[in-house]
Design a protein around this motif. Structure first.
Motif, PDB file in Angstrom:
ATOM      1  N   UNK A   1     -25.812 -45.278  54.961  1.00  0.00           N
ATOM      2  CA  UNK A   1     -25.884 -46.454  55.824  1.00  0.00           C
ATOM      3  C   UNK A   1     -24.774 -46.309  56.850  1.00  0.00           C
ATOM      4  N   UNK A   2     -25.134 -46.308  58.117  1.00  0.00           N
ATOM      5  CA  UNK A   2     -24.146 -46.138  59.180  1.00  0.00           C
ATOM      6  C   UNK A   2     -23.832 -47.497  59.824  1.00  0.00           C
ATOM      7  N   UNK A   3     -24.810 -48.034  60.539  1.00  0.00           N
ATOM      8  CA  UNK A   3     -24.617 -49.343  61.168  1.00  0.00           C
ATOM      9  C   UNK A   3     -25.242 -50.476  60.358  1.00  0.00           C
ATOM     10  N   UNK A   4     -26.236 -50.161  59.574  1.00  0.00           N
ATOM     11  CA  UNK A   4     -26.868 -51.172  58.725  1.00  0.00           C
ATOM     12  C   UNK A   4     -28.070 -51.850  59.333  1.00  0.00           C
ATOM     13  N   UNK A   5     -28.329 -51.621  60.617  1.00  0.00           N
ATOM     14  CA  UNK A   5     -29.422 -52.333  61.286  1.00  0.00           C
ATOM     15  C   UNK A   5     -30.782 -51.949  60.726  1.00  0.00           C
ATOM     16  N   UNK A   6     -31.038 -50.664  60.576  1.00  0.00           N
ATOM     17  CA  UNK A   6     -32.343 -50.221  60.097  1.00  0.00           C
ATOM     18  C   UNK A   6     -32.568 -50.631  58.651  1.00  0.00           C
ATOM     19  N   UNK A   7     -31.546 -50.526  57.808  1.00  0.00           N
ATOM     20  CA  UNK A   7     -31.694 -50.908  56.398  1.00  0.00           C
ATOM     21  C   UNK A   7     -32.114 -52.367  56.267  1.00  0.00           C
TER      22      UNK A   7
ATOM     23  N   UNK B   1     -21.194 -42.152  49.717  1.00  0.00           N
ATOM     24  CA  UNK B   1     -20.258 -43.271  49.680  1.00  0.00           C
ATOM     25  C   UNK B   1     -20.239 -43.986  51.031  1.00  0.00           C
ATOM     26  N   UNK B   2     -19.644 -45.174  51.109  1.00  0.00           N
ATOM     27  CA  UNK B   2     -19.581 -45.883  52.399  1.00  0.00           C
ATOM     28  C   UNK B   2     -18.883 -45.051  53.478  1.00  0.00           C
ATOM     29  N   UNK B   3     -19.539 -44.916  54.643  1.00  0.00           N
ATOM     30  CA  UNK B   3     -18.971 -44.156  55.759  1.00  0.00           C
ATOM     31  C   UNK B   3     -18.032 -45.086  56.530  1.00  0.00           C
ATOM     32  N   UNK B   4     -16.734 -44.863  56.396  1.00  0.00           N
ATOM     33  CA  UNK B   4     -15.738 -45.771  56.955  1.00  0.00           C
ATOM     34  C   UNK B   4     -14.966 -45.180  58.141  1.00  0.00           C
ATOM     35  N   UNK B   5     -15.023 -43.864  58.300  1.00  0.00           N
ATOM     36  CA  UNK B   5     -14.164 -43.213  59.285  1.00  0.00           C
ATOM     37  C   UNK B   5     -14.967 -42.230  60.138  1.00  0.00           C
TER      38      UNK B   5
ATOM     39  N   UNK C   1     -26.867 -53.679  45.866  1.00  0.00           N
ATOM     40  CA  UNK C   1     -26.545 -52.523  46.707  1.00  0.00           C
ATOM     41  C   UNK C   1     -25.521 -51.663  45.991  1.00  0.00           C
ATOM     42  N   UNK C   2     -25.809 -50.364  45.940  1.00  0.00           N
ATOM     43  CA  UNK C   2     -24.865 -49.434  45.312  1.00  0.00           C
ATOM     44  C   UNK C   2     -24.732 -48.167  46.155  1.00  0.00           C
ATOM     45  N   UNK C   3     -23.480 -47.786  46.437  1.00  0.00           N
ATOM     46  CA  UNK C   3     -23.174 -46.497  47.051  1.00  0.00           C
ATOM     47  C   UNK C   3     -22.691 -45.556  45.951  1.00  0.00           C
ATOM     48  N   UNK C   4     -23.165 -44.325  45.964  1.00  0.00           N
ATOM     49  CA  UNK C   4     -22.685 -43.365  44.976  1.00  0.00           C
ATOM     50  C   UNK C   4     -21.164 -43.242  45.083  1.00  0.00           C
ATOM     51  N   UNK C   5     -20.508 -43.072  43.957  1.00  0.00           N
ATOM     52  CA  UNK C   5     -19.051 -42.908  43.960  1.00  0.00           C
ATOM     53  C   UNK C   5     -18.693 -41.491  44.400  1.00  0.00           C
ATOM     54  N   UNK C   6     -17.462 -41.298  44.851  1.00  0.00           N
ATOM     55  CA  UNK C   6     -17.022 -39.952  45.219  1.00  0.00           C
ATOM     56  C   UNK C   6     -17.065 -39.030  44.007  1.00  0.00           C
ATOM     57  N   UNK C   7     -16.711 -39.542  42.830  1.00  0.00           N
ATOM     58  CA  UNK C   7     -16.763 -38.702  41.627  1.00  0.00           C
ATOM     59  C   UNK C   7     -18.202 -38.371  41.261  1.00  0.00           C
ATOM     60  N   UNK C   8     -19.124 -39.335  41.440  1.00  0.00           N
ATOM     61  CA  UNK C   8     -20.536 -39.064  41.181  1.00  0.00           C
ATOM     62  C   UNK C   8     -21.089 -38.035  42.139  1.00  0.00           C
TER      63      UNK C   8
END
Length: 475
Positions: A361-367, A389-393, A426-433
Motif C-alpha cells: 500500500x503506497x498512497x492507499x487510494x486504490x485499496x 511492511x508499511x512503506x514509510x520512507x 488490516x495486516x502488514x507482514x512483519x519485517x521478521x516474517x
C-alpha cells in the motif's frame, strides 16, 4: 499534476540485457530477452547493436512490441545490449531512452543502466564545471561522461575507474564493438545475472526469466562490486569494491521481479508463497475466501490459502488491455478508472468474509476503492493482508516512490490506515516474517530502508529537497 489511480504501486525503473555470441541472430535474441523483462519498464525501450564497425541504437517510446513493430534491426554483429525503462512522472522524455551510445577518444561505447545514483548532483556539477554537456536528465549519462573523460589506458580500466566514483544502486551492461561488460554496485541493490547460450555465448540480464526466454542456461549472479568483461577469450571477472554488507532490494521479491525468476539464489515464486504463509501465521483470520489484487498479490494469496485451508478464488478480474490512464485527481474519476482496471466477480464474493491479499500500500487510494467495490458486490467483511511492511520512507536506490508526505504509512498508523481504506481488518507482514519468507537471503543482506529508515549508504540531501531528488533523473 497528472495522477494515475492505478499507479498506487511502487515501480521499478529498468531492466537490462546483453548478449555476446558469434552464432545467433543477436537483434532477435535481444528482442526476446527484453520481452521477458517488459515488466521492469513499459514506457520506453531499445537496443544497441554493432556491425563490427560502428554501434547503432534503435530506441522508442512504448512497449518493446511497439518500438519494433516494423521488425527488429538486421545488424549481423556478435554483441548487443538492450534496455526497458519505467520513468518517473514528468521525465518520460524521448531523450532519456536507453541504451546510451557515445563517442570517446578510444571509440564508441554504449550503456544500459538499472538503478539510481546518490551522488549524481555532485558528479554532474563537477563534470559541467570542467566543460561537459548533457543531452538527458539521467544519471546514466553521468556514467558515460566519466568513462569518456577517464585517463586510463583501456576501456576496462576506464569503466572500473568510473564505477569507483559513483555511489548508490546500479547494474550496468555496456558494449564496445569488440567486447561486452557488466558491473553491479558493491551493495548489490539491483539484480544482475550471467548466462550461457547453447552455442557458447554469454548473456547478462536483470533476471533469470530473460535467460529462459532465449534458451540460455543460468551460470551465476554477478557479485556485488564485481566487474565482468566478456570478449574473444571468454569471461574475466574483477572485484572492484566491497561493502560492509550486501543489500538486495526486498521489493524485488515482494513485487518487482517476475515470479519465475531466481535472484541471488532465492526463488521469487517460493518467496511470495512463503509471504502468504507467514501472513497466515501472523493473522489467523477466520474467513470464507482468499482473493488477490491481481496480478502482483496472487502468489502470496495462494500461499495464504494453502497455509490456512481457506479456499482461494478469483474475486477480482483484471482488464489486461488497459494501459496507464491519467486523469484529474478527484475521487469520482479515480473510482471510474479503477473500475475500468478491475471488476468484482459478484457470485464469488457475495456474502463472504474475504481475505484480500496485495503486495503493498503506497498512497492507499486504490485499496479504498477496491474495498468499496467488494462491499457493493455483497462481501460481508473484508480483511486485507499486505506482503510488504508499511512503506514509510522514500527510496534513493532506483524505486519510484512518492515524496514521503504522500506515503500513507508515513503519517498514519495501521489502525488509521485501516479506517482510511475502509477494511474490517488490516495486516502488514512483519519485517521478521518477510525475512523468514526468503531463507536464501539473510535479513541483514536485504535493503529494508523504505520500511525502517535504515539506509545503507549516505542519501543525497535530507528533507523534502532530497525526496524531490529521488524523483528526478533516474536511470
Amino acid at each position: 499534476m497528472q495522477y494515475d489511480p492505478i499507479w498506487d504501486k511502487i515501480h521499478e525503473e529498468c531492466g537490462v540485457l546483453g548478449i555476446y555470441d558469434k552464432t545467433v541472430e543477436i537483434p532477435r535474441y535481444i528482442y526476446w530477452g527484453l520481452f521477458a523483462l517488459q515488466h521492469r519498464g513499459q514506457e520506453s525501450g531499445g537496443m544497441a547493436l554493432t556491425d563490427g564497425t560502428d554501434i547503432h541504437t534503435y530506441r522508442g517510446m512504448g512497449l518493446i512490441s511497439s518500438v519494433f513493430e516494423k521488425g527488429v534491426p538486421e545488424e549481423d554483429g556478435h554483441i548487443g545490449i538492450g534496455h526497458v525503462r519505467y520513468s518517473t512522472t514528468g521525465s518520460n522524455n524521448p531523450r532519456n531512452i536507453q541504451p546510451l551510445a557515445v563517442y570517446t577518444a578510444m571509440g564508441e561505447i554504449a550503456l544500459a543502466h538499472n538503478g539510481n545514483l546518490t551522488n549524481t548532483r555532485l558528479l554532474r556539477e563537477a563534470l559541467e564545471d570542467s566543460g561537459a554537456t548533457f543531452q538527458t536528465t539521467m544519471d546514466s549519462e553521468v556514467i558515460v561522461n566519466l568513462i569518456g573523460r577517464s585517463k586510463k589506458k583501456t576501456f576496462e580500466e576506464r569503466i572500473i575507474d568510473s564505477v569507483k566514483q559513483i555511489r548508490g544502486a546500479y547494474s550496468l551492461v555496456l558494449m564496445t564493438k569488440e567486447k561486452m561488460y557488466g558491473a553491479r554496485d558493491p551493495y548489490g541493490f539491483r539484480p544482475l545475472c550471467i548466462g550461457r547460450t547453447g552455442t557458447g555465448g554469454w548473456v547478462l540480464a536483470s533476471e533469470t526469466c530473460a535467460l529462459d526466454a532465449i534458451g540460455a542456461a543460468f551460470v551465476r549472479d554477478v557479485k556485488p562490486g564485481e566487474f565482468i568483461e566478456i570478449g574473444e577469450n571468454g569471461l574475466r571477472s574483477v572485484i572492484f569494491a566491497a561493502a560492509d554488507r550486501k543489500q538486495v532490494c526486498s521489493f524485488e521479491y515482494i513485487y518487482f521481479a517476475r515470479p519465475d525468476s531466481i535472484i541471488d539464489g532465492q526463488d521469487v515464486y517460493q518467496a511470495r508463497l512463503n509471504m502468504g504463509r507467514e501472513m497466515w501465521n501472523e493473522t489467523r483470520y477466520d474467513a470464507d475466501l482468499v482473493i488477490s489484487v491481481p496480478d502482483s498479490g496472487t502468489t502470496a494469496a495462494i500461499g495464504y490459502a494453502m497455509a490456512s485451508g481457506i479456499p482461494f478464488n478469483h474475486g477480482l478480474i483484471k482488464n489486461r488491455y488497459m494501459g496507464r490512464t491519467f486523469i484529474k485527481p478527484n475521487q469520482k474519476q479515480r473510482e471510474l478508472a479503477v473500475r475500468m482496471k478491475l471488476n468484482v466477480v459478484k457470485s464469488v464474493v457475495g456474502g463472504k468474509r474475504i481475505v484480500m491479499v496485495d503486495d503493498s500500500i503506497v498512497r492507499g487510494t486504490t485499496s479504498g476503492i477496491i474495498c468499496k467495490l467488494l462491499r457493493e458486490a455483497g462481501a460481508k467483511e473484508v480483511y486485507m493482508c499486505v506482503s510488504a511492511p508499511p512503506v514509510k520512507y522514500s527510496c534513493f536506490y532506483g524505486i519510484d516512490t512518492s515524496v514521503r508526505k504522500e506515503l500513507i504509512a508515513a503519517g498514519l498508523n495501521v489502525e488509521e490506515i485501516r479506517k482510511y481504506i475502509g477494511v474490517d481488518k488490516l495486516h502488514f507482514i512483519s519485517e521478521s516474517g518477510l525475512a523468514r519468507a526468503m531463507p536464501e537471503v539473510p535479513k541483514e543482506n536485504m535493503c529494508l530502508a523504505c520500511f525502517n529508515n535504515d539506509y545503507p549508504t549516505d542519501i543525497p540531501v535530507t528533507g523534502e529537497e532530497g525526496e524531490k531528488y529521488a524523483l528526478e533523473g533516474k536511470c
